[in-house]
Design a protein around this motif. Structure first.
Motif, PDB file in Angstrom:
ATOM      1  N   TRP A   1       0.893  -1.167   0.000  1.00  0.00           N
ATOM      2  CA  TRP A   1       0.000   0.000   0.000  1.00  0.00           C
ATOM      3  C   TRP A   1       0.928   1.213   0.000  1.00  0.00           C
ATOM      4  O   TRP A   1       1.629   1.461   0.972  1.00  0.00           O
ATOM      5  CB  TRP A   1      -0.889  -0.008   1.231  1.00  0.00           C
ATOM      6  N   ALA A   2       0.937   1.980  -1.059  1.00  0.00           N
ATOM      7  CA  ALA A   2       1.937   3.033  -1.245  1.00  0.00           C
ATOM      8  C   ALA A   2       1.405   4.455  -1.066  1.00  0.00           C
ATOM      9  O   ALA A   2       2.072   5.406  -1.431  1.00  0.00           O
ATOM     10  CB  ALA A   2       2.553   2.887  -2.628  1.00  0.00           C
ATOM     11  N   LEU A   3       0.220   4.588  -0.497  1.00  0.00           N
ATOM     12  CA  LEU A   3      -0.388   5.914  -0.392  1.00  0.00           C
ATOM     13  C   LEU A   3      -0.652   6.316   1.050  1.00  0.00           C
ATOM     14  O   LEU A   3      -0.846   5.460   1.915  1.00  0.00           O
ATOM     15  CB  LEU A   3      -1.694   5.945  -1.193  1.00  0.00           C
ATOM     16  N   LYS A   4      -0.687   7.624   1.302  1.00  0.00           N
ATOM     17  CA  LYS A   4      -0.907   8.141   2.658  1.00  0.00           C
ATOM     18  C   LYS A   4      -2.289   7.816   3.214  1.00  0.00           C
ATOM     19  O   LYS A   4      -2.387   7.406   4.368  1.00  0.00           O
ATOM     20  CB  LYS A   4      -0.655   9.648   2.698  1.00  0.00           C
ATOM     21  N   PRO A   5      -3.377   7.987   2.450  1.00  0.00           N
ATOM     22  CA  PRO A   5      -4.682   7.609   3.013  1.00  0.00           C
ATOM     23  C   PRO A   5      -4.715   6.101   3.297  1.00  0.00           C
ATOM     24  O   PRO A   5      -4.231   5.303   2.488  1.00  0.00           O
ATOM     25  CB  PRO A   5      -5.682   7.967   1.914  1.00  0.00           C
TER      26      PRO A   5
END
Length: 120
Positions: A50-54
């Motif tokens: 999972w590469a995203l901030k949210p």
């Protein structure tokens, strides 16, 4: 700066051509065309990055444009088609840095692969 751009382009190009199922990994949660909220915890439990901030949102596909939609409805392009052809926002502001390799970001290949399965 140039090195960062080259690395980003390589990751994006690789993700556009590498759509085969990864050996030894389970298919992610559900890649059906129906939109279901996806969480970081569930995605990572399947062995994916999972590469995203949210920590939650939707990974969607529209005409091979893969994009991430936050629970608030903000859409970020995960591939070139999404940002250049469809006009979704750049993923850069929410793309996590790779702590193991300073100056780079985490791979979004798993997220793009998940989205591509929704296009089929």
């Amino acid at each position: 700066m140039g090195k960062y751009i080259i690395i980003t382009l390589v990751i994006l190009c690789y993700s556009c051509v590498n759509t085969e199922k990864k050996e030894g990994r389970a298919a992610p949660i559900s890649s059906s065309k129906a939109s279901k909220i996806l969480t970081k915890v569930d995605f990572e439990k399947q062995g994916f990055v999972w590469a995203l901030k949210p920590d939650e949102g939707y990974i969607k596909c529209r005409d091979n444009a893969i994009y991430f939609e936050t629970v608030n409805g903000v859409k970020y392009g995960l591939n070139g088609i999404a940002t250049k052809s469809k006009g979704y926002k750049s993923v850069d502001p929410i793309w996590l840095l790779n702590e193991k390799l300073p100056g780079t970001k985490l791979s979004i290949v798993d997220m793009i692969d998940f989205g591509l399965k929704k296009c089929k």
